[in-house]
Design a protein around this motif. Structure first.
Motif, PDB file in Angstrom:
ATOM      1  N   UNK A 115       0.849  -1.193   0.000  1.00  0.00           N
ATOM      2  CA  UNK A 115       0.000   0.000   0.000  1.00  0.00           C
ATOM      3  C   UNK A 115       0.885   1.243   0.000  1.00  0.00           C
ATOM      4  N   UNK A 116       0.744   2.075  -1.025  1.00  0.00           N
ATOM      5  CA  UNK A 116       1.629   3.214  -1.177  1.00  0.00           C
ATOM      6  C   UNK A 116       1.332   4.291  -0.150  1.00  0.00           C
ATOM      7  N   UNK A 117       2.392   4.892   0.371  1.00  0.00           N
ATOM      8  CA  UNK A 117       2.242   5.986   1.324  1.00  0.00           C
ATOM      9  C   UNK A 117       2.963   5.709   2.627  1.00  0.00           C
ATOM     10  N   UNK A 118       3.618   6.740   3.170  1.00  0.00           N
ATOM     11  CA  UNK A 118       4.394   6.557   4.399  1.00  0.00           C
ATOM     12  C   UNK A 118       3.523   6.125   5.569  1.00  0.00           C
ATOM     13  N   UNK A 119       2.308   6.674   5.656  1.00  0.00           N
ATOM     14  CA  UNK A 119       1.418   6.282   6.746  1.00  0.00           C
ATOM     15  C   UNK A 119       1.106   4.797   6.721  1.00  0.00           C
ATOM     16  N   UNK A 120       0.891   4.237   5.537  1.00  0.00           N
ATOM     17  CA  UNK A 120       0.634   2.801   5.419  1.00  0.00           C
ATOM     18  C   UNK A 120       1.838   1.984   5.866  1.00  0.00           C
ATOM     19  N   UNK A 121       3.042   2.478   5.548  1.00  0.00           N
ATOM     20  CA  UNK A 121       4.258   1.764   5.946  1.00  0.00           C
ATOM     21  C   UNK A 121       4.418   1.790   7.460  1.00  0.00           C
ATOM     22  N   UNK A 122       4.230   2.958   8.068  1.00  0.00           N
ATOM     23  CA  UNK A 122       4.379   3.075   9.516  1.00  0.00           C
ATOM     24  C   UNK A 122       3.365   2.200  10.246  1.00  0.00           C
ATOM     25  N   UNK A 123       2.132   2.164   9.746  1.00  0.00           N
ATOM     26  CA  UNK A 123       1.118   1.305  10.365  1.00  0.00           C
ATOM     27  C   UNK A 123       1.563  -0.158  10.347  1.00  0.00           C
ATOM     28  N   UNK A 124       2.115  -0.602   9.224  1.00  0.00           N
ATOM     29  CA  UNK A 124       2.578  -1.987   9.103  1.00  0.00           C
ATOM     30  C   UNK A 124       3.763  -2.251  10.030  1.00  0.00           C
ATOM     31  N   UNK A 125       4.702  -1.316  10.107  1.00  0.00           N
ATOM     32  CA  UNK A 125       5.864  -1.498  10.972  1.00  0.00           C
ATOM     33  C   UNK A 125       5.452  -1.604  12.434  1.00  0.00           C
ATOM     34  N   UNK A 126       4.571  -0.708  12.865  1.00  0.00           N
ATOM     35  CA  UNK A 126       4.147  -0.719  14.261  1.00  0.00           C
ATOM     36  C   UNK A 126       3.407  -2.018  14.603  1.00  0.00           C
ATOM     37  N   UNK A 127       2.699  -2.579  13.636  1.00  0.00           N
ATOM     38  CA  UNK A 127       1.972  -3.818  13.885  1.00  0.00           C
ATOM     39  C   UNK A 127       2.906  -5.029  13.916  1.00  0.00           C
ATOM     40  N   UNK A 128       3.933  -5.023  13.079  1.00  0.00           N
ATOM     41  CA  UNK A 128       4.781  -6.204  12.909  1.00  0.00           C
ATOM     42  C   UNK A 128       5.879  -6.337  13.945  1.00  0.00           C
ATOM     43  N   UNK A 129       6.527  -5.235  14.278  1.00  0.00           N
ATOM     44  CA  UNK A 129       7.785  -5.280  15.024  1.00  0.00           C
ATOM     45  C   UNK A 129       7.524  -5.247  16.527  1.00  0.00           C
ATOM     46  N   UNK A 130       8.210  -6.135  17.250  1.00  0.00           N
ATOM     47  CA  UNK A 130       8.122  -6.196  18.706  1.00  0.00           C
ATOM     48  C   UNK A 130       9.431  -5.700  19.304  1.00  0.00           C
ATOM     49  N   UNK A 131       9.353  -4.694  20.163  1.00  0.00           N
ATOM     50  CA  UNK A 131      10.540  -4.131  20.804  1.00  0.00           C
ATOM     51  C   UNK A 131      10.110  -3.358  22.040  1.00  0.00           C
ATOM     52  N   UNK A 132      11.087  -2.894  22.814  1.00  0.00           N
ATOM     53  CA  UNK A 132      10.808  -2.022  23.960  1.00  0.00           C
ATOM     54  C   UNK A 132      10.874  -0.564  23.564  1.00  0.00           C
ATOM     55  N   UNK A 133      11.793  -0.257  22.653  1.00  0.00           N
ATOM     56  CA  UNK A 133      11.979   1.112  22.184  1.00  0.00           C
ATOM     57  C   UNK A 133      12.066   1.079  20.665  1.00  0.00           C
ATOM     58  N   UNK A 134      11.387   2.029  20.042  1.00  0.00           N
ATOM     59  CA  UNK A 134      11.381   2.126  18.587  1.00  0.00           C
ATOM     60  C   UNK A 134      12.002   3.456  18.178  1.00  0.00           C
ATOM     61  N   UNK A 135      12.942   3.388  17.243  1.00  0.00           N
ATOM     62  CA  UNK A 135      13.508   4.595  16.643  1.00  0.00           C
ATOM     63  C   UNK A 135      12.982   4.664  15.212  1.00  0.00           C
ATOM     64  N   UNK A 136      12.159   5.662  14.955  1.00  0.00           N
ATOM     65  CA  UNK A 136      11.574   5.856  13.627  1.00  0.00           C
ATOM     66  C   UNK A 136      12.371   6.934  12.903  1.00  0.00           C
ATOM     67  N   UNK A 137      12.877   6.600  11.708  1.00  0.00           N
ATOM     68  CA  UNK A 137      13.717   7.547  10.977  1.00  0.00           C
ATOM     69  C   UNK A 137      13.526   7.349   9.482  1.00  0.00           C
ATOM     70  N   UNK A 138      13.617   8.439   8.725  1.00  0.00           N
ATOM     71  CA  UNK A 138      13.512   8.348   7.278  1.00  0.00           C
ATOM     72  C   UNK A 138      14.770   7.718   6.692  1.00  0.00           C
ATOM     73  N   UNK A 139      14.625   7.150   5.509  1.00  0.00           N
ATOM     74  CA  UNK A 139      15.741   6.463   4.871  1.00  0.00           C
ATOM     75  C   UNK A 139      16.523   7.309   3.897  1.00  0.00           C
TER      76      UNK A 139
END
Length: 330
Positions: free
Chosen positions: A80-104
């Motif tokens: 699904x195209x769009x940064x918001x769609x990517x962030x939603x997928x990342x937050x759902x998939x990845x398990x961690x205590x701390x998340x660092x979100x950064x552009x590529x």
């Protein structure tokens, strides 16, 4: 001895049995960033050697996936195209205590990540935003600076002035922030949603200034100043409607009310003077606008009650996810 994570001692005040290094995940949404992604991954692997680096590719047509994988990142794809769609997928998939979100795109300083994480842990925060300080005039275009200040100011006036760079793509986030965040945006409006989510739930947050550099030669920004600025502005309006319905619909009711008065007052003067209503269509229009004013105000009252209920549910979900320091008790 306290555990060490990326050169940082965890807070000494924590009981020994709960003190441990946090699981850190670096989340990098990407679209056609083959020029920069290799260096971004390498820099974060060097700065946060024990962190897991995730690159989520968003239908790139260049070598982003191959370069990211070669640099050592874990690669996932979001169709699904769009940064918001990517962030939603990342937050759902990845398990961690701390998340660092950064552009590529290589514009953010990887060496600032330990500072963001340390501030998050030290003060038990849910979000630390990297406030951009450009190292050159070309790094942060005037149009983007003006738009960011304007939109950040609007959000600050409505939801609270606790974030200095609402559109920053560099943030450290707690697990309870990530797992309670609904992520409804599709594109670059996602940063606005992240900020408003924290402000609405009155989460503990902070800002840390970070260096903001120019893009790698040969890469192009995906942000379009006018188009994406309008989309972000529309998102703010929609969020105000959803999160501040009483103010939103009261303003609309006031506009209807004033319009009705401006049209109906001359009709009333004529009626009291002559006992006639020669401008019947105007009188009907004025009456209709007054009815719309009362309906809008009523909608605001009803929606405000619904919004309070939704906010309580989001808050309960947020509180259901413990702080990192409380996750391993006895």
């Amino acid at each position: 001895m306290p555990d060490i994570m990326c050169g940082m001692s965890l807070p000494e005040q924590l009981p020994r049995e709960v003190r441990r290094a946090p699981r850190v995940a670096v989340l990098i949404p990407c679209f056609n960033e083959a020029v920069a992604i290799g260096r971004v991954v390498s820099d974060f692997k060097s700065t946060l050697p024990q962190a897991a680096i995730y690159v989520y590719d968003n239908n790139s047509t260049d070598e982003t996936v191959e370069v990211g994988r070669k640099a050592g990142a874990v690669i996932h794809r979001e169709p699904l195209q769009g940064k918001g769609n990517v962030v939603r997928r990342m937050f759902a998939d990845v398990e961690a205590d701390i998340y660092v979100l950064v552009d590529g795109d290589g514009t953010y300083d990887a060496s600032a990540a330990p500072t963001l994480i340390e501030r998050l842990l030290r003060d038990d925060l849910d979000m630390v935003t990297g406030v951009r300080v450009a190292d050159s005039a070309s790094a942060y275009r005037i149009g983007h600076q003006f738009g960011n200040r304007a939109l950040t100011g609007v959000v600050a006036n409505i939801f609270g002035n606790r974030c200095g760079d609402m559109l920053s793509g560099y943030r450290a986030l707690s697990r309870r922030f990530v797992k309670s965040f609904p992520a409804l945006a599709e594109g670059f409006e996602i940063e606005t949603e992240l900020t408003v989510h924290a402000l609405e739930l009155r989460m503990p947050i902070a800002d840390v200034t970070t260096r903001y550099g120019s893009r790698e030669a040969g890469s192009a920004s995906k942000l379009r100043t006018v188009r994406d600025g309008l989309r972000i502005a529309a998102t703010i309006v929609n969020i105000v409607k959803e999160e501040r319905p009483m103010q939103f619909f009261t303003l609309i009711a006031l506009l209807f009310f004033l319009s009705s008065l401006s049209l109906g007052y001359p009709v009333l003067l004529t009626y009291f003077a002559t006992g006639q209503v020669p401008r019947l269509p105007t009188a009907i229009l004025a009456m209709g606008l007054m009815i719309m004013a009362f309906l809008s105000f009523t909608a605001g009252v009803v929606m405000d009650s619904i919004t309070n209920g939704r906010r309580e549910l989001r808050r309960l979900r947020y509180l259901d996810i413990p702080l990192f320091r409380n996750e391993r008790g006895s």
